[in-house]
Design a protein around this motif. Structure first.
Motif, PDB file in Angstrom:
ATOM      1  N   LEU B 278      39.551 -14.656 -42.698  1.00 31.67           N
ATOM      2  CA  LEU B 278      38.976 -15.936 -43.108  1.00 31.67           C
ATOM      3  C   LEU B 278      38.454 -16.714 -41.899  1.00 31.67           C
ATOM      4  CD1 LEU B 278      41.544 -17.005 -45.844  1.00 31.67           C
ATOM      5  CD2 LEU B 278      39.228 -16.120 -46.173  1.00 31.67           C
ATOM      6  N   GLN B 279      39.057 -16.504 -40.753  1.00 33.48           N
ATOM      7  CA  GLN B 279      38.593 -17.232 -39.566  1.00 33.48           C
ATOM      8  C   GLN B 279      37.357 -16.607 -38.945  1.00 33.48           C
ATOM      9  OE1 GLN B 279      41.286 -18.640 -36.572  1.00 33.48           O
ATOM     10  NE2 GLN B 279      42.907 -19.138 -38.005  1.00 33.48           N
ATOM     11  N   SER B 280      37.245 -15.281 -38.969  1.00 36.29           N
ATOM     12  CA  SER B 280      36.149 -14.687 -38.202  1.00 36.29           C
ATOM     13  C   SER B 280      35.166 -13.833 -39.006  1.00 36.29           C
ATOM     14  CB  SER B 280      36.703 -13.917 -37.006  1.00 36.29           C
ATOM     15  OG  SER B 280      37.746 -13.085 -37.398  1.00 36.29           O
ATOM     16  N   HIS B 281      35.414 -13.649 -40.291  1.00 39.48           N
ATOM     17  CA  HIS B 281      34.443 -12.973 -41.170  1.00 39.48           C
ATOM     18  C   HIS B 281      34.002 -11.586 -40.701  1.00 39.48           C
ATOM     19  CE1 HIS B 281      32.979 -17.297 -42.469  1.00 39.48           C
ATOM     20  NE2 HIS B 281      34.273 -17.160 -42.517  1.00 39.48           N
ATOM     21  N   PRO B 282      34.937 -10.707 -40.401  1.00 38.55           N
ATOM     22  CA  PRO B 282      34.531  -9.331 -40.104  1.00 38.55           C
ATOM     23  C   PRO B 282      33.993  -8.680 -41.378  1.00 38.55           C
ATOM     24  CG  PRO B 282      36.885  -9.434 -40.432  1.00 38.55           C
ATOM     25  CD  PRO B 282      36.394 -10.858 -40.455  1.00 38.55           C
ATOM     26  N   GLU B 520      41.966 -15.429 -53.097  1.00 37.01           N
ATOM     27  CA  GLU B 520      40.776 -15.684 -53.918  1.00 37.01           C
ATOM     28  C   GLU B 520      39.587 -16.095 -53.039  1.00 37.01           C
ATOM     29  OE1 GLU B 520      41.436 -18.779 -56.757  1.00 37.01           O
ATOM     30  OE2 GLU B 520      39.398 -18.651 -57.551  1.00 37.01           O
ATOM     31  N   LEU B 521      39.874 -16.932 -52.069  1.00 37.23           N
ATOM     32  CA  LEU B 521      38.848 -17.372 -51.124  1.00 37.23           C
ATOM     33  C   LEU B 521      38.229 -16.160 -50.427  1.00 37.23           C
ATOM     34  CD1 LEU B 521      37.691 -19.962 -49.817  1.00 37.23           C
ATOM     35  CD2 LEU B 521      39.538 -19.843 -48.140  1.00 37.23           C
ATOM     36  N   PHE B 522      39.083 -15.238 -50.027  1.00 37.61           N
ATOM     37  CA  PHE B 522      38.593 -14.018 -49.384  1.00 37.61           C
ATOM     38  C   PHE B 522      37.758 -13.190 -50.347  1.00 37.61           C
ATOM     39  CE2 PHE B 522      39.701  -9.416 -49.146  1.00 37.61           C
ATOM     40  CZ  PHE B 522      38.748  -9.067 -48.214  1.00 37.61           C
ATOM     41  N   ARG B 523      38.294 -12.945 -51.556  1.00 42.56           N
ATOM     42  CA  ARG B 523      37.603 -12.084 -52.527  1.00 42.56           C
ATOM     43  C   ARG B 523      36.216 -12.638 -52.872  1.00 42.56           C
ATOM     44  NH1 ARG B 523      39.022  -7.298 -52.251  1.00 42.56           N
ATOM     45  NH2 ARG B 523      36.839  -7.415 -51.901  1.00 42.56           N
ATOM     46  N   ASN B 524      36.140 -13.975 -52.986  1.00 44.12           N
ATOM     47  CA  ASN B 524      34.858 -14.587 -53.324  1.00 44.12           C
ATOM     48  C   ASN B 524      33.803 -14.376 -52.246  1.00 44.12           C
ATOM     49  OD1 ASN B 524      35.939 -15.478 -55.670  1.00 44.12           O
ATOM     50  ND2 ASN B 524      36.340 -17.564 -54.950  1.00 44.12           N
ATOM     51  N   ASN B 525      34.252 -14.087 -51.043  1.00 43.60           N
ATOM     52  CA  ASN B 525      33.308 -13.932 -49.940  1.00 43.60           C
ATOM     53  C   ASN B 525      33.213 -12.510 -49.421  1.00 43.60           C
ATOM     54  OD1 ASN B 525      32.321 -16.747 -49.163  1.00 43.60           O
ATOM     55  ND2 ASN B 525      34.525 -17.035 -49.406  1.00 43.60           N
ATOM     56  N   ALA B 526      34.057 -11.628 -49.976  1.00 43.66           N
ATOM     57  CA  ALA B 526      34.184 -10.288 -49.393  1.00 43.66           C
ATOM     58  C   ALA B 526      32.849  -9.543 -49.342  1.00 43.66           C
ATOM     59  CB  ALA B 526      35.224  -9.489 -50.164  1.00 43.66           C
ATOM     60  N   SER B 527      32.029  -9.671 -50.383  1.00 44.38           N
ATOM     61  CA  SER B 527      30.795  -8.872 -50.361  1.00 44.38           C
ATOM     62  C   SER B 527      29.790  -9.449 -49.369  1.00 44.38           C
ATOM     63  CB  SER B 527      30.208  -8.752 -51.764  1.00 44.38           C
ATOM     64  OG  SER B 527      29.876 -10.029 -52.233  1.00 44.38           O
ATOM     65  N   LYS B 528      29.826 -10.761 -49.183  1.00 46.89           N
ATOM     66  CA  LYS B 528      28.971 -11.346 -48.143  1.00 46.89           C
ATOM     67  C   LYS B 528      29.430 -10.919 -46.754  1.00 46.89           C
ATOM     68  CE  LYS B 528      29.077 -15.617 -49.690  1.00 46.89           C
ATOM     69  NZ  LYS B 528      29.130 -17.068 -49.471  1.00 46.89           N
ATOM     70  N   PHE B 529      30.740 -10.952 -46.559  1.00 48.64           N
ATOM     71  CA  PHE B 529      31.274 -10.503 -45.260  1.00 48.64           C
ATOM     72  C   PHE B 529      30.816  -9.065 -45.002  1.00 48.64           C
ATOM     73  CE2 PHE B 529      35.413 -13.276 -45.400  1.00 48.64           C
ATOM     74  CZ  PHE B 529      34.638 -14.410 -45.281  1.00 48.64           C
ATOM     75  N   LEU B 530      30.908  -8.255 -46.044  1.00 49.09           N
ATOM     76  CA  LEU B 530      30.603  -6.832 -45.879  1.00 49.09           C
ATOM     77  C   LEU B 530      29.153  -6.594 -45.493  1.00 49.09           C
ATOM     78  CD1 LEU B 530      31.354  -3.865 -46.052  1.00 49.09           C
ATOM     79  CD2 LEU B 530      30.904  -3.920 -48.497  1.00 49.09           C
ATOM     80  N   MET B 531      28.248  -7.231 -46.214  1.00 46.67           N
ATOM     81  CA  MET B 531      26.843  -6.870 -46.051  1.00 46.67           C
ATOM     82  C   MET B 531      26.034  -7.804 -45.151  1.00 46.67           C
ATOM     83  SD  MET B 531      26.736  -4.071 -47.657  1.00 46.67           S
ATOM     84  CE  MET B 531      24.980  -3.767 -47.460  1.00 46.67           C
ATOM     85  N   ASP B 532      26.418  -9.076 -45.078  1.00 45.42           N
ATOM     86  CA  ASP B 532      25.499 -10.047 -44.467  1.00 45.42           C
ATOM     87  C   ASP B 532      25.802 -10.420 -43.012  1.00 45.42           C
ATOM     88  OD1 ASP B 532      24.424  -9.925 -46.944  1.00 45.42           O
ATOM     89  OD2 ASP B 532      25.051 -11.925 -47.595  1.00 45.42           O
ATOM     90  N   ASP B 533      26.852  -9.845 -42.443  1.00 47.79           N
ATOM     91  CA  ASP B 533      27.185 -10.140 -41.033  1.00 47.79           C
ATOM     92  C   ASP B 533      27.234 -11.635 -40.750  1.00 47.79           C
ATOM     93  OD1 ASP B 533      27.059  -7.442 -40.866  1.00 47.79           O
ATOM     94  OD2 ASP B 533      25.312  -7.351 -39.552  1.00 47.79           O
ATOM     95  N   ILE B 534      27.933 -12.350 -41.596  1.00 45.76           N
ATOM     96  CA  ILE B 534      28.043 -13.789 -41.336  1.00 45.76           C
ATOM     97  C   ILE B 534      29.260 -14.056 -40.458  1.00 45.76           C
ATOM     98  CG2 ILE B 534      26.772 -14.665 -43.308  1.00 45.76           C
ATOM     99  CD1 ILE B 534      29.446 -14.918 -44.798  1.00 45.76           C
ATOM    100  N   TYR B 535      29.284 -13.330 -39.339  1.00 45.39           N
ATOM    101  CA  TYR B 535      30.394 -13.457 -38.402  1.00 45.39           C
ATOM    102  C   TYR B 535      30.542 -14.914 -37.962  1.00 45.39           C
ATOM    103  CZ  TYR B 535      29.460  -8.401 -37.975  1.00 45.39           C
ATOM    104  OH  TYR B 535      29.242  -7.075 -38.214  1.00 45.39           O
ATOM    105  N   ARG B 536      31.798 -15.301 -37.789  1.00 43.22           N
ATOM    106  CA  ARG B 536      32.081 -16.673 -37.377  1.00 43.22           C
ATOM    107  C   ARG B 536      33.000 -16.596 -36.163  1.00 43.22           C
ATOM    108  NH1 ARG B 536      36.258 -20.010 -38.198  1.00 43.22           N
ATOM    109  NH2 ARG B 536      35.856 -22.247 -38.296  1.00 43.22           N
ATOM    110  N   ASN B 537      32.707 -17.378 -35.144  1.00 42.09           N
ATOM    111  CA  ASN B 537      33.513 -17.318 -33.921  1.00 42.09           C
ATOM    112  C   ASN B 537      34.236 -18.638 -33.668  1.00 42.09           C
ATOM    113  OD1 ASN B 537      34.632 -16.949 -31.406  1.00 42.09           O
ATOM    114  ND2 ASN B 537      32.884 -15.814 -30.610  1.00 42.09           N
ATOM    115  N   PRO B 538      35.533 -18.705 -34.030  1.00 40.10           N
ATOM    116  CA  PRO B 538      36.261 -19.956 -33.791  1.00 40.10           C
ATOM    117  C   PRO B 538      36.447 -20.224 -32.301  1.00 40.10           C
ATOM    118  CG  PRO B 538      37.758 -18.244 -34.546  1.00 40.10           C
ATOM    119  CD  PRO B 538      36.385 -17.661 -34.620  1.00 40.10           C
ATOM    120  N   GLY B 539      36.172 -19.219 -31.460  1.00 42.65           N
ATOM    121  CA  GLY B 539      36.279 -19.410 -30.013  1.00 42.65           C
ATOM    122  C   GLY B 539      37.704 -19.293 -29.528  1.00 42.65           C
TER     123      GLY B 539
END
Lengths: 618, 618
Positions: B278-282, B520-539
């Motif tokens: 959830l923090q970094s969207h691998p 649920e938060l993860f599942r709702n975003n899982a396909s975007k994480f998988l395909m769209d490379d919306i990586y997030r860097n909390p630093g």
């Protein structure tokens, strides 16, 4: 996925704040008027190679140093570049991704646009492949907005790190001509900057008007010489790794039962390992340069570690942290020889399955002695520069296993009376390379980007952007440019049968200078590090508060400001000339002649000396 | 090295600044007057185990909740503890080191001393071994000075994480009696707190006057229940790992040619992996709980990853980042079964060399199929709690290898047309555990330390310190204590032949709740994480500026404040009682009876339901 390059990214809170950080510029680059002063013609540090280099680079060898000064600087010979016609510049990521790369592009863009808003900066998409295929993205403020002060190379991407074959060079030239580029800026390490020099020479010879500029961007920190004090990315990588090493040290001290073997990325030289050692004080580091200098075998190193474990156990310490640079495997003589045989067989087309059968009896015996996992890794195809795939060879596991075996033996024999030896292995590799760049790297990269523009504005070709005096605050930095050819040495030793670089000039590869001050600092503390557990935790990379402005300790330990001292010498020579003018007294002339003759004698002896100690001893 | 515990450390600039940070206290703990309000008697969440637990803990089962309130709180039943005689308290590090542990001791020390300067806090040196051997260090402000807000457990060290055998329990009791301790505070995870509950029961039974208090300190984050929202260390570990994962994501996106398989520490549950996701969207995470729920085999998981690689290649993406929780290996049914056989053979004294020959034909076939490195790792002796040595089993390498083989096959067959699949494996393990604690962990641990004192001042035994409502600022936190027995469940399934814990109550182990909001938060975003490379860097972990006050996303996603809602319910019941007093009208009584009968019907059905969904669905 070309379409994804340069797209706006969603940034975390911290990234957003970082994207708003504005690096400072040294006084000489502030405003739009910059003076250029040219120094003497340059020579490479190793005089023995000068002739070869001058023949290989007839158009770009021996060009003078360039110093960029503020417009008000009182230097009579300096020129002010007053005309800033609109220019078209291309920029390409060449080497491995290194934190700060994006800021070079930002700095370059800012400088270009501030001197002429009609100028254009084109980024090549997908690194060298994009250059060859002429795929570009125009760099704008909007494009840059989510990449300022951010890590990675994802703004433009990167592919291979070479522009070397005739086909590649021609493709690069076509790109520059078709896109009508006035300048091409190449970011990378030793390989890429060597290619940049070659490209500059080829362009000059072919009357291609594009000027080529190199930028030292490589976290390995091995592109160091008289003119280049450090490389973009090195500071960040060492800080990120030092944090993790320190965490492991704290962990070791808490549970007191493990020895951690940590392999660090950094290619052939051990710069990253030395810097991290100075930052976090682990118990041991096996520097490749020490191993090579003392010709230590795998068994010598194992014994060294085992003796350390035993000495610590006698003080009731059954834990420790040991750093292993990834390049170590190529510094151990017998492993290096084995790798050379393997690479030779690769070159002759022998398949991986058959290589072991084709080894010499000696190499075969060593190979069979090694654990299966390491055999498999040694058999991997070499990289494009003929070196082993260092990131894939788990030297830390090999050493941990050998030490474990030896400690069990000593335990049985009764020579070791401590607790059972337990090792845990870690590879600190790719997790640091994509980090947000440190403040230092943000600043350094941004300034180098600016300098690239001034190099092009001065019409220079085959130069590298340099900022020196870096251990001082940014307002004391000196900005300049040096011909890449002046940073070259000629390789005189074989790197195995498939090596094609012998006798060819290349940008000097700096290994750790075992006579240097940074190494001395380590040596003076090594026994305390080993026995006293004086672990130090610099903490995670900070952007505010304590630690945010810390600089690499190896950078701060070395003498610096070579460029400044070169200028000082010139001032002395000018002063001599102005005092000893025709018409001066006999006494003055006599004194001058005597002093100068003594100086030149000493320098002649020193510079003809066959013991070339490497460019890193400055 | 007992002599090294608690010595002053040389701190880096950042560490020094952190050592000066003073965590805030919630209003209820400020000042020296604190009220205690007792709630209803507690019951475990799983009613089926209540009987077993009550029989196993006759002296400490069913005690009421305790709430600590500010002295001015208008709660009629609350008592103010006015007498604060000098006390002697011992504290021991039990579980694995977790960032923030030092702050529990600091908070406890501060509370003890502020209520009576003559009180004494003794730290046991070397963890449980020190407890058994009665080796102590008196905690003073001076001793604490270089450990405040610092990582690791090096102030006192730690050894085994159990106090369970009769010999161990007796040694602990002797220590408490000889040292005349009024209280013993135990820091640790599930195992240590289960032991703490047992110790409290034994002490009560033996009329030993020492009260036992547990503190949830474990970065695994699996000691969660109605009363405990998160554990000390979890926040830090997830932040440090998320930084590194994000760096790898940036790296992947820059070079676009590698798939990174990253194994994360975190034992059996996948909390750390979910939070980091959830923090970094691998691109992917293979959660053990999903695998277990769907009974996915090694081949199912391999296929899942291969299909993802293929789908991404069709979008021209040849890179990615996949997280593997270290506990995954025990969630894969066939590997779990194999491990059980191996552990069974260990238990029967079969030597490692002979184990493979003793496996059942089915297990043997699987074992022989696996690559040699993983076979060796599976054969390692199990840990003290019968689980596999998860940190040593390179599941990430196993999966990478299986995926590589399958992708090569698909490439040959022509079903996969992308680039050659390249994997790089990383284990993010011990490099996070020793980190400087995040601000949240500093605060949380310090507050829990304070609460421990108030538990002892109220004379409670067998309680765990709790702070809830944690997603709100510290001044909204609720402080309390719950009997450890109310957090227990009874294991009803075998964990292999060597398991001795079946039927024994233990602190409930919380795996990821697949019906919970974080998942649920993860599942709702899982396909975007998988395909769209919306990586997030909390630093990197920050202590100032943006990100410094960020909290775990899984913590913020879940409903919270169970303790607050329990209190609210009590208020409703009180209100009903005060409205429906003898003498009220028939109508009111009728309405109340009808409503209450309906409420009790519903609750009876729900609480007798055989589908106990786990304490994590709160």
């Amino acid at each position: 996925m070309d379409s994804d390059y340069g797209v706006a990214k969603e940034l975390s809170d911290l990234q957003k704040q970082r994207s708003l950080y504005q690096p400072e510029l040294p006084p000489c680059l502030q405003g739009t008027t910059v003076r250029v002063e040219f120094g003497d013609a340059t020579t490479p540090a190793d005089p023995a190679g000068a002739h070869v280099i001058s023949r290989a680079f007839p158009h770009t060898y021996g060009q003078p140093l360039a110093h960029f000064l503020r417009a008000t600087a009182k230097v009579p010979d300096a020129q002010i570049i007053t005309e800033h016609p609109s220019v078209r510049v291309g920029v390409v990521f060449c080497g491995r991704q290194s934190p700060g790369g994006h800021n070079v592009i930002w700095g370059l863009h800012a400088a270009i646009k501030s001197h002429n808003p009609n100028s254009t900066l084109l980024g090549f998409l997908g690194g060298t492949d994009g250059l060859f295929a002429q795929k570009t993205l125009e760099i704008t403020d909007e494009v840059l907005s989510t990449y300022k002060n951010q890590g990675g190379y994802d703004l433009l991407g990167r592919t291979q790190d070479q522009i070397r074959t005739t086909e590649q060079v021609n493709a690069a030239m076509s790109a520059c001509q078709n896109l009508k580029l006035d300048g091409l800026v190449i970011l990378g390490g030793i390989t890429s900057n060597t290619d940049a020099a070659q490209l500059a020479e080829t362009f000059a010879e072919s009357k291609c008007s594009t000027k080529v500029v190199g930028v030292p961007v490589t976290f390995y920190g091995d592109l160091r010489n008289q003119f280049v004090e450090t490389n973009v990315g090195f500071d960040t990588i060492c800080k990120v790794n030092s944090q993790l090493i320190s965490n492991v040290c704290t962990d070791a001290l808490s549970a007191e039962k493990y020895y951690y073997f940590i392999r660090l990325m950094g290619r052939k030289a051990s710069h990253v390992a030395l810097e991290c050692t100075l930052q976090s004080h682990p118990n041991m580091v096996i520097l490749g340069e020490e191993v090579a200098a003392s010709k230590l075998t795998l068994f010598d190193i194992t014994k060294q570690i085992c003796d350390a474990v035993q000495a610590r156990a006698e003080q009731d310490k059954n834990h420790g942290v040991i750093l292993i640079p990834e390049g170590l495997v190529e510094s151990i003589p017998e492993l290096y020889a084995l790798l050379q045989e393997i690479h030779g067989l690769h070159g002759r087309g022998v398949s991986i399955e058959n290589i072991s059968a084709h080894l010499s009896p000696w190499a075969s015996a060593l190979f069979e002695f090694l654990p299966p996992f390491i055999r498999k890794q040694l058999l991997l195809h070499p990289e494009s520069d003929d070196s082993a795939q260092l990131s894939q060879i788990e030297t830390e596991k090999l050493l941990a296993q050998l030490v474990e075996t030896e400690m069990s033996k000593r335990l049985k024999e009764g020579t070791y009376k401590g607790k059972k030896f337990n090792a845990i292995c870690h590879f600190f590799g790719y997790q640091a390379r994509g980090s947000l760049p440190s403040k230092f790297d943000c600043d350094y990269a941004y300034v180098l980007g600016h300098i690239c523009y001034h190099i092009l504005a001065a019409g220079l070709n085959g130069y590298m952007a340099t900022a020196t005096n870096l251990k001082n605050p940014v307002n004391k930095w000196r900005c300049g440019a040096a011909p890449i050819t002046s940073m070259m040495t000629v390789k005189r030793w074989s790197r195995g049968p498939s090596a094609t670089t012998i006798g060819k000039p290349a940008v000097h590869f700096a290994s750790i200078d075992l006579k240097g001050k940074a190494y001395e600092l380590f040596r003076n503390n090594a026994s305390k590090f080993l026995m006293d557990d004086i672990y130090r935790n610099p903490g995670p990379l900070q952007f505010e508060g304590p630690g945010a402005d810390a600089k690499a300790l190896t950078l701060c330990a070395e003498d610096q400001d070579y460029m400044g001292r070169i200028k000082l010498l010139q001032e002395y020579l000018d002063k001599v000339r102005s005092i000893v003018k025709p018409g001066c007294s006999q006494e003055i002339l006599k004194a001058a002649l005597s002093a100068m003759s003594s100086v030149t004698d000493v320098l002649t002896v020193m510079s003809s000396s066959s013991t070339f100690v490497g460019q890193s001893t400055l």
